[in-house]
Scaffold this active site. Sequence first.
Site, PDB file in Angstrom:
ATOM      1  N   ASP A   9       0.864  -1.195   0.000  1.00 33.53           N
ATOM      2  CA  ASP A   9       0.000   0.000   0.000  1.00 33.53           C
ATOM      3  C   ASP A   9       0.893   1.234   0.000  1.00 33.53           C
ATOM      4  O   ASP A   9       1.738   1.388   0.875  1.00 33.53           O
ATOM      5  CB  ASP A   9      -0.895  -0.041   1.238  1.00 33.53           C
ATOM      6  CG  ASP A   9      -1.962   1.055   1.211  1.00 33.53           C
ATOM      7  OD1 ASP A   9      -2.994   0.867   1.859  1.00 33.53           O
ATOM      8  OD2 ASP A   9      -1.745   2.095   0.573  1.00 33.53           O
ATOM      9  N   ASP A 104      -3.286   2.140  -5.756  1.00 29.12           N
ATOM     10  CA  ASP A 104      -2.021   2.152  -5.008  1.00 29.12           C
ATOM     11  C   ASP A 104      -1.876   0.964  -4.085  1.00 29.12           C
ATOM     12  O   ASP A 104      -1.074   0.996  -3.170  1.00 29.12           O
ATOM     13  CB  ASP A 104      -1.919   3.450  -4.193  1.00 29.12           C
ATOM     14  CG  ASP A 104      -2.731   3.377  -2.919  1.00 29.12           C
ATOM     15  OD1 ASP A 104      -3.854   2.829  -2.957  1.00 29.12           O
ATOM     16  OD2 ASP A 104      -2.224   3.837  -1.881  1.00 29.12           O
ATOM     17  N   GLU A 105      -2.682  -0.066  -4.303  1.00 25.66           N
ATOM     18  CA  GLU A 105      -2.737  -1.122  -3.289  1.00 25.66           C
ATOM     19  C   GLU A 105      -3.004  -2.467  -3.962  1.00 25.66           C
ATOM     20  O   GLU A 105      -3.866  -2.557  -4.829  1.00 25.66           O
ATOM     21  CB  GLU A 105      -3.887  -0.755  -2.340  1.00 25.66           C
ATOM     22  CG  GLU A 105      -4.159  -1.739  -1.264  1.00 25.66           C
ATOM     23  CD  GLU A 105      -5.381  -1.320  -0.435  1.00 25.66           C
ATOM     24  OE1 GLU A 105      -5.813  -0.148  -0.496  1.00 25.66           O
ATOM     25  OE2 GLU A 105      -5.904  -2.213   0.246  1.00 25.66           O
TER      26      GLU A 105
HETATM   27  N1  DCP Z   1      -8.668   7.997  -1.974  1.00 22.19           N
HETATM   28  C1  DCP Z   1      -9.775   8.801  -2.268  1.00 22.19           C
HETATM   29  N2  DCP Z   1     -10.838   8.866  -1.390  1.00 22.19           N
HETATM   30  C2  DCP Z   1     -10.826   8.127  -0.250  1.00 22.19           C
HETATM   31  C3  DCP Z   1      -9.735   7.302   0.057  1.00 22.19           C
HETATM   32  C4  DCP Z   1      -8.657   7.270  -0.838  1.00 22.19           C
HETATM   33  O1  DCP Z   1      -9.794   9.456  -3.291  1.00 22.19           O
HETATM   34  N3  DCP Z   1     -11.884   8.192   0.605  1.00 22.19           N
HETATM   35  C5  DCP Z   1      -7.522   7.994  -2.904  1.00 22.19           C
HETATM   36  C6  DCP Z   1      -6.459   8.959  -2.461  1.00 22.19           C
HETATM   37  C7  DCP Z   1      -5.368   8.107  -1.909  1.00 22.19           C
HETATM   38  C8  DCP Z   1      -5.528   6.798  -2.641  1.00 22.19           C
HETATM   39  O2  DCP Z   1      -6.916   6.710  -2.966  1.00 22.19           O
HETATM   40  O3  DCP Z   1      -4.089   8.693  -2.094  1.00 22.19           O
HETATM   41  C9  DCP Z   1      -5.092   5.605  -1.846  1.00 22.19           C
HETATM   42  O4  DCP Z   1      -5.892   5.433  -0.703  1.00 22.19           O
HETATM   43  P1  DCP Z   1      -5.313   4.966   0.689  1.00 22.19           P
HETATM   44  O5  DCP Z   1      -6.476   4.658   1.564  1.00 22.19           O
HETATM   45  O6  DCP Z   1      -4.286   3.913   0.494  1.00 22.19           O
HETATM   46  O7  DCP Z   1      -4.651   6.276   1.300  1.00 22.19           O
HETATM   47  P2  DCP Z   1      -3.233   6.897   1.040  1.00 22.19           P
HETATM   48  O8  DCP Z   1      -2.400   6.062   0.145  1.00 22.19           O
HETATM   49  O9  DCP Z   1      -3.431   8.306   0.604  1.00 22.19           O
HETATM   50  O10 DCP Z   1      -2.614   6.960   2.483  1.00 22.19           O
HETATM   51  P3  DCP Z   1      -2.023   5.778   3.392  1.00 22.19           P
HETATM   52  O11 DCP Z   1      -0.595   6.134   3.600  1.00 22.19           O
HETATM   53  O12 DCP Z   1      -2.794   5.815   4.664  1.00 22.19           O
HETATM   54  O13 DCP Z   1      -2.206   4.494   2.616  1.00 22.19           O
HETATM   55 MG    MG Z   2      -2.195   4.025   0.437  1.00 23.67          MG
END
Ligand code: DCP
Ligand code: MG
Length: 401
Positions: A9, A104-105
């Site tokens: 992730d 991203d996951e």
């Molecule tokens: N995303 C979005 N709306 C959400 C959750 C996520 O648009 N409610 C998008 C933005 C994030 C991406 O998806 O950058 C990946 O989601 P993640 O939950 O993996 O969050 P992040 O990668 O941003 O942060 P983390 O470091 O907690 O994984």
């Molecule tokens: Mg993420």
Amino acid sequence: MDQIIIHVDMDAFYASVEIRDNPELKGKPLIIGSLPTERGVVATASYEARKYGVHSGMNIKEAYRLCPKGIYMHPDMEKYKSVSGQLHEIWRSYATELEAVAFDEAYLDVKEKAKDIEGARRIAREIKQRTLEELRLTCSVGLAYSKTAAKTASEEKKPDGYFEILTPEDFVNLVIDRDVRALYTVGAMTAEKLYSYGIHTVRDIIDKQDIVVNILGKQGRWISQLARGIDNRKVTPYKPEEAKSISREVTFQEDVTNFELLKDVLVLLSLCVKGRADRYGLHGNGVTLKITYSDMKGITRSRLVPYCDTAEKIYRNAAELLDGIERRPVRLVGAGVYNLSREEDQQLSMEDLAGGGDETDMETLLERLGLRYGLDFAGNLDKIYKADTLHRTVEYMRKHI
Ligand code: DCP
Ligand code: MG
């Protein structure tokens, strides 16, 4: 171990990509999503912004209240999609099966390539190293015996983390005193239900399994298994045709009372939905309309439409569904198709052979739309498919009707 699974992730994905590409943003609270002057939500926030309590899904106005000094930016989806493609290339080289859960996951089945735990550790290290060296981004990696445990592991040391959970016992020991939501399938609603029966922690689920099964049925049995660390699900590649639906929606900056405008927006949404379905060679067999009223009450209406393979069919049906709903101020409108099937399943019709079919009606519709708003829709369709352009176009329409 029956399975060796890696869950990767990316850390603060959208924000990290923007910071990588503009070093001035480094170390600053960065919020990707809507701008504070608009309506909408936070997509993600850099870890600096998270210190203020800003998080994904939060209303942007609330984020601004918590973090007025933050830098606010719209997402650049095209860019993240292309980075996602590069990530997939790295991941794929280590996995016999790759299950992407988001841009991203992903889950990677690495058993074959790793041979043993030592090999899997090497793969995990290499993934982190290559992501940093080739893409200048950090990720968190979990290595485990199951999907749930792998996801839990990757969350454990975020950001730039690495963690292993190699046995069900280790998993249970790690999460037993945590909130029930530590089991990822337990969402907010299920959690509330469990709380109302005095079940707050994973330990409570194990101790009160009978109650859990009683109140949640089949899902309760599944959750009870997870609480014991049992999860035999395989890593299964994402197949778009197994997705339940394809849809697009827009939130207006100001509530809309003019249903003619909503219909015009449905034309664009239908084209976007058709465009996305085409990319996967799919068509729907049903159409949905989604509306959120100004008081946040949301409704969806749907109807079966066999072989719904043109934007025009999507539009006509969504527009008819719109005619059937209560007329009050609208905040969000969406259209979609469901019951997806593959193009090959369908015989070519005479219209298809003649070329175009009823898409010509769509051209007429677009022309009329163009005249009404003074915009060249037909010549800019590829741009309108992009979320930010669609949003801007719709806002322009709202102001100029
Ligand atoms: N995303 C979005 N709306 C959400 C959750 C996520 O648009 N409610 C998008 C933005 C994030 C991406 O998806 O950058 C990946 O989601 P993640 O939950 O993996 O969050 P992040 O990668 O941003 O942060 P983390 O470091 O907690 O994984
Ligand atoms: Mg993420």
